[in-house]
Design an enzyme around this catalytic site. Structure first.
Site, short mmCIF file in Angstrom:
data_model
loop_
_atom_site.label_atom_id
_atom_site.label_comp_id
_atom_site.label_asym_id
_atom_site.label_seq_id
_atom_site.Cartn_x
_atom_site.Cartn_y
_atom_site.Cartn_z
NE ARG A 292 -9.87 12.51 4.43
CZ ARG A 292 -9.86 11.25 4.06
NH1 ARG A 292 -10.75 10.79 3.21
NH2 ARG A 292 -8.96 10.42 4.53
CG HIS B 178 -13.03 3.55 3.05
ND1 HIS B 178 -13.69 4.57 3.69
CD2 HIS B 178 -11.73 3.73 3.29
CE1 HIS B 178 -12.82 5.36 4.30
NE2 HIS B 178 -11.61 4.86 4.06
CG ASN C 230 -1.85 1.12 1.34
OD1 ASN C 230 -1.80 2.02 0.50
ND2 ASN C 230 -2.70 1.09 2.34
CD GLU D 245 -9.11 -1.11 3.94
OE1 GLU D 245 -8.51 -0.81 4.99
OE2 GLU D 245 -9.56 -0.27 3.16
NE ARG E 140 -6.52 1.15 0.29
CZ ARG E 140 -6.91 1.60 1.46
NH1 ARG E 140 -6.16 1.45 2.51
NH2 ARG E 140 -8.06 2.20 1.57
#
Ligand code: AMP
Length: 401
Positions: A242, A181, A7, A385, A92
């Site tokens: 965010r 996601h 990743n 993940e 990823r």
């Protein structure tokens, strides 16, 4: 078969090595502060439990991946006899646009497309592509697979993904809702369905991935039909830094009234808002919850706003699907914070949602937390993940050989 999962972010490379015979993790780690002073590699060999931290200059991603390959073969901390033991590498990749509705083996064409998609994900895809390029150079014979955060949401219908803007913006510029996601949402929904002894294809599930980045998805009959992140991962829920959904008119208002350029506004919305911006305490929900407990008003409303928005999306998605069988909480906050889970689901009995306060104390493990007579089942499911990336990689590489 051993698979390396990578990743690659802007200044970090996270990695895990899986033995796919039993899906066990052989090693995991991270190279941090790539291109910045103070870079290091943190590594753990899972079977021996041996850990090491190597503080060395890592000027670029090439050097970073080289260091990962070296440590995996290291006499003391390594888990491979030779790098040839790695039979595939799974990456990823943040954005697959409309080109990649599922994971893919990366050939020349796919690599170019992933790089081109940097226009939609300038903070992520260039680094994901850099990782793929380095592995191509260092391990040219090893097949590489890209697993996209957006793929699972490609099943959304037009009414969920087209913005009410001039339609040409979608056709000419690719401005539409993509969602992110996806790997996590799909994985936790599958596990929840299994817990219920049902098929995901027979259920209406809402999955809430609440971490530093947060998104929530409506999964109807196994397909994502709506999700809270949109064109970028800025839309939707309140996150660590965010803002999530805001009135778009705030952007030009800030530009005019503060004299800020687009970049400055973008920075504020992405890095200085959310839990951090409201509370002024931290982007870490643990700190914010603690400050709220101690009576800090801004921290208290930060948690309230976070939970209120999760609740509103659950209501909206239950309506969108015309029913609801299960809610799943995952990621750092979703797996750990009983306060968030409680507040987000409070007063939802009218929808058949009842949380058992004792069961809600569970953390970081698969657990059903709804009360016995709750019509809607509520679960905590730890996300993974990397495992999904390893599985997709395994499947694609085996299928092609
Ligand atoms: P993630 O992005 O999935 O790693 O999640 C990071 C978020 O999870 C941060 O806001 C952390 O504060 C939060 N988190 C991790 N552990 C806990 C915990 N024990 N209680 C509350 N929040 C937690």
């Amino acid at each position: 078969m051993k698979i390396l999962v990578l990743n690659c972010g802007s200044s970090s490379i996270k990695y895990q090595v899986f033995d796919m015979r039993d899906e066990s993790v052989l090693a995991k780690g991270v190279v941090e502060r790539i291109g910045i002073e103070g870079s290091f590699l943190d590594h753990k060999a899972e079977i021996s439990g041996e850990k090491t931290k190597i503080e060395e200059d890592v000027p670029d991603h090439n050097t970073g991946v080289e260091k990962v390959i070296d440590i995996l073969q290291d006499e003391e901390y390594g888990v491979l006899d030779s790098i040839d033991d790695i039979k595939a590498v799974g990456h990823r990749v943040a954005h697959g646009g409309e080109a990649f509705p599922k994971a893919t083996i990366v050939g020349d064409e796919e690599f170019k497309e992933i790089k081109d998609l940097s226009r939609l994900a300038p903070l992520h895809n260039p680094h994901n592509a850099a990782g793929i390029k380095v592995v191509r150079e260092l391990l040219p014979r090893v097949p590489q697979v890209a697993v996209f955060d957006t793929s699972f949401h490609q099943s959304m219908p037009e009414k969920a993904f087209v913005y009410p803007l001039p339609y040409e913006f979608y056709k000419e510029l690719g401005i539409r809702r993509y969602g992110f996601h996806g790997t996590s949402h799909k994985y936790v929904a599958q596990l929840a369905a299994r817990e219920m002894g049902r098929k995901m294809e027979d259920l209406k599930i809402i999955t809430a991935h609440l971490g530093n980045g947060a998104s929530i998805t409506a999964i109807d009959q196994g397909k994502s039909v709506d999700t809270s992140m949109g064109f970028t991962p800025l839309e939707g829920l309140v996150m660590g830094t965010r803002c999530g959904d805001i009135d778009p008119a705030i952007v030009p208002f800030l530009q005019k009234n503060k004299g800020w350029d687009a970049e400055r506004v973008e920075n504020v919305l992405n890095k200085e808002s959310g839990l951090l911006g409201i509370s002024g305490v931290s982007n870490d929900s643990r700190d914010v919850e603690e400050a709220a407990e101690e009576g800090n008003h801004r921290a208290k409303i930060a948690v309230e706003i976070f939970c209120y928005r999760v609740k509103k999306y659950i209501g909206a998605y239950a309506a969108a699907m015309g029913g609801l069988d299960a809610i799943v909480f995952t990621a750092g906050i979703g797996e750990n914070s009983d306060i968030v889970r409680k507040q987000a689901l409070e007063g939802m009995e009218f929808l058949g949602i009842q949380v058992d306060p004792e069961k809600n104390k569970a953390r970081r493990k698969l657990a059903e937390i709804s009360s016995q007579d709750s019509k809607v089942k509520v679960f905590i499911v730890p996300t993974n993940e990397e495992l999904v990336i390893a599985r997709d990689t395994h499947e694609l590489v085996n299928g092609s050989s």
